[in-house]
Design a protein around this motif. Structure first.
Motif, short mmCIF file in Angstrom:
data_model
loop_
_atom_site.label_atom_id
_atom_site.label_comp_id
_atom_site.label_asym_id
_atom_site.label_seq_id
_atom_site.Cartn_x
_atom_site.Cartn_y
_atom_site.Cartn_z
N HIS A 1 0.91 -1.10 -0.04
CA HIS A 1 -0.16 -0.11 0.17
C HIS A 1 1.12 1.28 0.07
N ILE A 2 0.82 2.05 -1.16
CA ILE A 2 1.61 3.34 -1.13
C ILE A 2 1.68 4.09 0.06
N ASP A 3 0.48 4.14 0.57
CA ASP A 3 0.21 5.01 1.82
C ASP A 3 -0.25 3.83 2.81
N ARG B 1 4.02 7.03 -5.59
CA ARG B 1 2.70 7.39 -5.97
C ARG B 1 2.46 7.84 -7.19
N LYS B 2 3.47 8.57 -7.69
CA LYS B 2 3.47 9.23 -9.23
C LYS B 2 3.54 7.70 -10.14
N VAL B 3 4.44 7.19 -9.94
CA VAL B 3 4.71 5.65 -10.49
C VAL B 3 3.28 4.87 -10.76
N ALA B 4 2.63 4.67 -9.79
CA ALA B 4 1.54 4.01 -9.66
C ALA B 4 0.36 4.66 -10.24
N MET C 1 -1.84 0.73 -4.83
CA MET C 1 -0.97 -0.15 -4.48
C MET C 1 0.09 -0.35 -5.52
N ILE C 2 1.08 -0.86 -5.22
CA ILE C 2 2.60 -1.15 -6.08
C ILE C 2 3.21 -2.37 -5.75
N ALA C 3 3.76 -3.07 -6.81
CA ALA C 3 4.48 -4.18 -6.32
C ALA C 3 5.99 -3.69 -6.53
N LEU C 4 6.78 -4.33 -5.24
CA LEU C 4 8.09 -3.94 -4.98
C LEU C 4 8.74 -5.20 -4.51
N CYS C 5 10.08 -5.10 -5.00
CA CYS C 5 11.02 -6.38 -4.38
C CYS C 5 11.00 -6.09 -3.02
#
Length: 75
Positions: A20-22, A60-63, A35-39
């Motif tokens: 969750h970005i936030d 947040r910008k990328v997502a 949301m975003i997928a991260l290593c």
């Protein structure tokens, strides 16, 4: 194109964690656009790192850009 991800599952797939970005516990939206997928290392850095606020803004910008691209592809 995405850079080669350094971590892999036993099956050879990229090892990613959904974030969750936030922070969800702090009121962040439980929605794919938030949301975003991260290593694992990037996820830990975003959650606990000294530069987490700047990284959160960047993610947040990328997502938002990726979600908009995906949504546009549906029309």
């Amino acid at each position: 194109m995405l850079p080669d991800l350094p971590y892999r599952t036993k099956a050879g797939e990229p090892l990613l964690e959904v974030d969750h970005i936030d922070d969800h516990a702090g009121g962040g939206r439980d929605h794919p656009a938030a949301m975003i997928a991260l290593c694992p290392n990037c996820h830990s850095n975003k959650t606990h790192g000294a530069e987490r606020a700047a990284l959160t803004e960047r993610l947040r910008k990328v997502a938002a850009e990726r979600h908009a691209t995906w949504a546009a592809s549906l029309t």
